[in-house]
Design a protein around this motif. Structure first.
Motif, PDB file in Angstrom:
ATOM      1  N   GLU A 195      27.104  -8.598 -33.144  1.00 11.25           N
ATOM      2  CA  GLU A 195      28.217  -9.353 -32.580  1.00 11.25           C
ATOM      3  C   GLU A 195      27.900  -9.659 -31.121  1.00 11.25           C
ATOM      4  O   GLU A 195      27.418  -8.786 -30.386  1.00 11.25           O
ATOM      5  CB  GLU A 195      29.519  -8.546 -32.673  1.00 11.25           C
ATOM      6  CG  GLU A 195      29.981  -8.296 -34.087  1.00 11.25           C
ATOM      7  CD  GLU A 195      30.362  -9.575 -34.821  1.00 11.25           C
ATOM      8  OE1 GLU A 195      30.877 -10.514 -34.184  1.00 11.25           O
ATOM      9  OE2 GLU A 195      30.148  -9.624 -36.049  1.00 11.25           O
ATOM     10  N   ALA A 196      28.173 -10.878 -30.696  1.00 12.64           N
ATOM     11  CA  ALA A 196      27.893 -11.283 -29.318  1.00 12.64           C
ATOM     12  C   ALA A 196      28.552 -10.343 -28.309  1.00 12.64           C
ATOM     13  O   ALA A 196      27.949  -9.983 -27.297  1.00 12.64           O
ATOM     14  CB  ALA A 196      28.342 -12.723 -29.100  1.00 12.64           C
ATOM     15  N   ALA A 197      29.758  -9.922 -28.588  1.00 10.41           N
ATOM     16  CA  ALA A 197      30.484  -9.054 -27.666  1.00 10.41           C
ATOM     17  C   ALA A 197      29.828  -7.678 -27.517  1.00 10.41           C
ATOM     18  O   ALA A 197      30.012  -7.004 -26.500  1.00 10.41           O
ATOM     19  CB  ALA A 197      31.934  -8.882 -28.135  1.00 10.41           C
ATOM     20  N   ASP A 198      29.035  -7.264 -28.514  1.00  3.09           N
ATOM     21  CA  ASP A 198      28.385  -5.956 -28.483  1.00  3.09           C
ATOM     22  C   ASP A 198      27.037  -5.972 -27.765  1.00  3.09           C
ATOM     23  O   ASP A 198      26.456  -4.919 -27.527  1.00  3.09           O
ATOM     24  CB  ASP A 198      28.174  -5.430 -29.907  1.00  3.09           C
ATOM     25  CG  ASP A 198      29.479  -5.154 -30.619  1.00  3.09           C
ATOM     26  OD1 ASP A 198      30.519  -4.979 -29.940  1.00  3.09           O
ATOM     27  OD2 ASP A 198      29.470  -5.126 -31.873  1.00  3.09           O
ATOM     28  N   LEU A 199      26.536  -7.149 -27.431  1.00  2.00           N
ATOM     29  CA  LEU A 199      25.194  -7.272 -26.871  1.00  2.00           C
ATOM     30  C   LEU A 199      24.995  -6.424 -25.614  1.00  2.00           C
ATOM     31  O   LEU A 199      24.015  -5.667 -25.552  1.00  2.00           O
ATOM     32  CB  LEU A 199      24.878  -8.750 -26.604  1.00  2.00           C
ATOM     33  CG  LEU A 199      23.448  -9.050 -26.232  1.00  2.00           C
ATOM     34  CD1 LEU A 199      22.992 -10.319 -26.921  1.00  2.00           C
ATOM     35  CD2 LEU A 199      23.315  -9.202 -24.739  1.00  2.00           C
ATOM     36  N   ALA A 252      19.920 -10.185 -32.999  1.00  2.00           N
ATOM     37  CA  ALA A 252      20.305 -11.574 -32.762  1.00  2.00           C
ATOM     38  C   ALA A 252      21.816 -11.752 -32.801  1.00  2.00           C
ATOM     39  O   ALA A 252      22.483 -11.300 -33.731  1.00  2.00           O
ATOM     40  CB  ALA A 252      19.654 -12.472 -33.812  1.00  2.00           C
ATOM     41  N   ALA A 253      22.340 -12.423 -31.783  1.00  2.00           N
ATOM     42  CA  ALA A 253      23.767 -12.739 -31.697  1.00  2.00           C
ATOM     43  C   ALA A 253      23.937 -14.248 -31.823  1.00  2.00           C
ATOM     44  O   ALA A 253      23.229 -15.015 -31.176  1.00  2.00           O
ATOM     45  CB  ALA A 253      24.342 -12.252 -30.368  1.00  2.00           C
ATOM     46  N   ASP A 254      24.869 -14.661 -32.660  1.00  2.67           N
ATOM     47  CA  ASP A 254      25.140 -16.089 -32.814  1.00  2.67           C
ATOM     48  C   ASP A 254      25.699 -16.663 -31.518  1.00  2.67           C
ATOM     49  O   ASP A 254      26.549 -16.042 -30.873  1.00  2.67           O
ATOM     50  CB  ASP A 254      26.146 -16.330 -33.947  1.00  2.67           C
ATOM     51  CG  ASP A 254      25.534 -16.117 -35.320  1.00  2.67           C
ATOM     52  OD1 ASP A 254      24.320 -16.330 -35.469  1.00  2.67           O
ATOM     53  OD2 ASP A 254      26.289 -15.749 -36.238  1.00  2.67           O
ATOM     54  N   LYS A 255      25.247 -17.866 -31.174  1.00  2.00           N
ATOM     55  CA  LYS A 255      25.764 -18.545 -29.988  1.00  2.00           C
ATOM     56  C   LYS A 255      27.138 -19.156 -30.247  1.00  2.00           C
ATOM     57  O   LYS A 255      27.893 -19.398 -29.322  1.00  2.00           O
ATOM     58  CB  LYS A 255      24.772 -19.619 -29.542  1.00  2.00           C
ATOM     59  CG  LYS A 255      23.470 -19.007 -29.027  1.00  2.00           C
ATOM     60  CD  LYS A 255      22.399 -20.043 -28.795  1.00  2.00           C
ATOM     61  CE  LYS A 255      22.593 -20.756 -27.493  1.00  2.00           C
ATOM     62  NZ  LYS A 255      21.452 -21.638 -27.178  1.00  2.00           N
ATOM     63  N   TYR A 256      27.451 -19.386 -31.518  1.00  2.00           N
ATOM     64  CA  TYR A 256      28.741 -19.939 -31.928  1.00  2.00           C
ATOM     65  C   TYR A 256      29.255 -19.118 -33.091  1.00  2.00           C
ATOM     66  O   TYR A 256      28.482 -18.463 -33.782  1.00  2.00           O
ATOM     67  CB  TYR A 256      28.589 -21.410 -32.359  1.00  2.00           C
ATOM     68  CG  TYR A 256      28.208 -22.294 -31.213  1.00  2.00           C
ATOM     69  CD1 TYR A 256      29.170 -22.979 -30.484  1.00  2.00           C
ATOM     70  CD2 TYR A 256      26.882 -22.432 -30.835  1.00  2.00           C
ATOM     71  CE1 TYR A 256      28.828 -23.771 -29.401  1.00  2.00           C
ATOM     72  CE2 TYR A 256      26.525 -23.222 -29.752  1.00  2.00           C
ATOM     73  CZ  TYR A 256      27.496 -23.882 -29.042  1.00  2.00           C
ATOM     74  OH  TYR A 256      27.151 -24.660 -27.970  1.00  2.00           O
TER      75      TYR A 256
END
Length: 187
Positions: free
Chosen positions: A85-89, A127-131
């Motif tokens: 998750e992007a927030a977990d990066l 990998a985190a999704d940009k969208y």
């Protein structure tokens, strides 16, 4: 044949202690099965949940030492990529640093990635999704973004291609909050 999805990939690992310490304790993958290998009882088989019900498994043996680096040949695994998750990066990046693992961070065009190595020198990509991309539409969206890239004459998929794909498919274009990062590779 039409595959219903990825079930598991099995890697030859070093020993159970080091494998569990990295995949469970550092990456946070849940260890779901630990049993003897059904074909070779002297080898242990570890099953980790990759986060979506799919598994990554390891054949480990206590007599094996962990390795620093790998130089994979034809037919070998180059790297494992896990979606995060992007927030977990930021938390994941900090956890890797705290555990003594070097990290490289890049904007890969279609997604944002952290790279590190496991205890056996295998490259691990997070990998985190940009969208926001629905799981059941991932391949469709990436294929559409690829077509937009080709039409654009660009070398790689970028944010604009993802935005085009999402809009063409009638999906919301919701960017995830990710830090700026260089493009390229240095791991």
């Amino acid at each position: 044949m039409h595959a219903a999805g990825w079930d598991h990939v099995t890697l030859v690992g070093s020993n159970a202690e080091d494998t569990i310490a990295f995949y469970r304790d550092v990456l946070g993958l849940r260890l779901v099965i630990r049993q003897p290998n059904l074909d070779r009882a002297e080898v242990e088989h570890l099953f980790f949940d990759a986060g979506d019900g799919r598994l990554v498994t390891f054949f480990v043996d206590e007599s094996r030492e962990s390795a620093e680096r790998q130089d994979p040949g034809v037919g070998a695994v180059h790297h494992l990529a896990f979606r995060i998750e992007a927030a977990d990066l930021p938390e994941i990046r900090d956890r890797l640093h705290e555990a003594g693992h070097g990290v490289s961070e890049y904007d890969r065009g279609a997604f944002h990635s952290l790279y590190t190595h496991d205890h056996n020198g295998l490259v691990i990509e997070l990998a985190a999704d940009k969208y926001e991309i629905p799981d059941d539409r991932r391949a469709e969206i990436l294929a559409r973004a690829h077509a937009a890239r080709v039409d654009d004459g660009a070398d790689y998929i970028d944010s604009e291609h993802l935005e085009t794909a999402l809009a063409e498919l009638g999906l919301p274009v919701k960017p995830n909050a990710l830090p700026d990062a260089a493009t390229g590779r240095d791991f």
